[in-house]
Design a protein around this motif. Sequence first.
Motif: not given
Length: 509
Positions: A348-349, A313-314, A320-321, A253-257
């Motif tokens: 993170d980055e 996701g990649l 930003k995520f 759900l968080f990845t989707l947002i």
Amino acid sequence: QCLVGSEMCIRDRFRIMKKEKRNNKNDKIAEIKDNRKKKTKNSNRQIMVVTYLFLLLFAGMIGYFVKFQVKDSDEVINNNYNNRQEVLEESVIRGSILSDDGQVLAHTIVSADGTEIRSYPYGTLFAHSVGFSTHGKTGVELMANYKLLTSNEPINEIAENDLKGDKHIGDNVTTSLNINLTKVAYNALEDNQGAIIAIEPSTGKIITMVSKPDFDPNTIDSIYDTLVADNSNSNLLNRATNGLYTPGSTFKLFTLIEYIRENPDYSNYTFNCKGSITQEDHTIHCAGGRWHGNEDLKDSFANSCNSSFVNLGLTLDRAKFKKLCESLFFNNDLPLSMSYKNSQFSLDETSSTFETMQTVIGQGKTLITPIHLAMIASAIANDGVLMKPYMITSVENYLGTSVKKYSPEKAQNLFEKPEVDVLKEFLRAVVTQGTGTKLKSDLYTAYGKTGTAQINDGSQSNSLFMGYAENEGKKLAICVVLEDMPEGSTPAVPVAKAVFDEYFSKEAN
């Protein structure tokens, strides 16, 4: 010209010298006056600075006093290190804790010899939500400690008890906990370890909170040391608020947002799932190696397709995520007035491709509490507005006279309405066509996301469900976690259904 030595010349020079002397004197007087004015002005300025400083300090003190009275006083007074509570225990009989319909969940029994025994009529049912008051305090016993040890008896009774040297009767605390719904949740967990928490989205009221394994608070004095020494079961741990779990596919759900926010054309997304995806020699499989075939974004979410979510996701901006997840309370405090653990997010980055692949599908280092997931579901159900979860609804004296009532409190806006509409559409698809079809019902419309989180090197899995249901404006948000379940199963879904069925049943209405 005047003749040297003449009387007139001498007089003129004398007048000039006298005039110069007078002018010098006047200049000095003017200088003195000017210096005095400057000193007076500087003094006035210093006085004003000091005055404003004291006014600022006074305003700050007033502001802190108001903040303390409104927000911080309960926390300070209820602190276990506050000696005032020990004094109150010597003069006040601890008040009762009541359910939402006034049934006694905890009360103090006073024997003939004056011995006080804390009794919990429902035994293990409210072990973690109501808690206990000896060997430290937990649950509502901790949150409402000062209120339970405060007496608002009628004045004449206070005077009479003081004259006799008798104890006063503490105030009673009413909670939002529902007995019937808690029984259903408790029984639905059966003998499994795990937790259930359900929240009313429009108010933030916690309707039920269950955690297993549990204990009987009536016997806490005799079993406490044994429970503390048992590290394998952690019976004292309230898993609903302090249990940190790998979220599994509920995290999608968080990845989707984040994907939706980064890609306004998300409706054009397509992916051909062949059961797995490989990047840099790292392979992620879909559950059971299932091939989902051609999918759009909604299908990928409803089917909980690992391959598709790794693929999208990649592409995400990791910075930003992380910012998104932290705005949704990862690595941050929850708006709660109770004991809880902070959820954790580390991507993170600098994260590797494999760590990213794991994180976007809810594996890896990400950890979350059930109450956190329930709060996210509650905010979506409430059109993006998160109400602060709470359990204490009112305080009355032992005669039932109102002392204080607690009103719903807005925590913050988590999502804008257009985004909420999209999330609801996707969460609904999970129930109508995806992994949550067991939630279909004529009593309500259900929304949610399932999750299976591998633990112990993949040899075991936790089953999760987060979501909500609604019917004619009545809503209930929920999170269910079942530990050590068979791989590929979704037992958390029928548990959630049992709670929804009870809440929306005609008998309950």
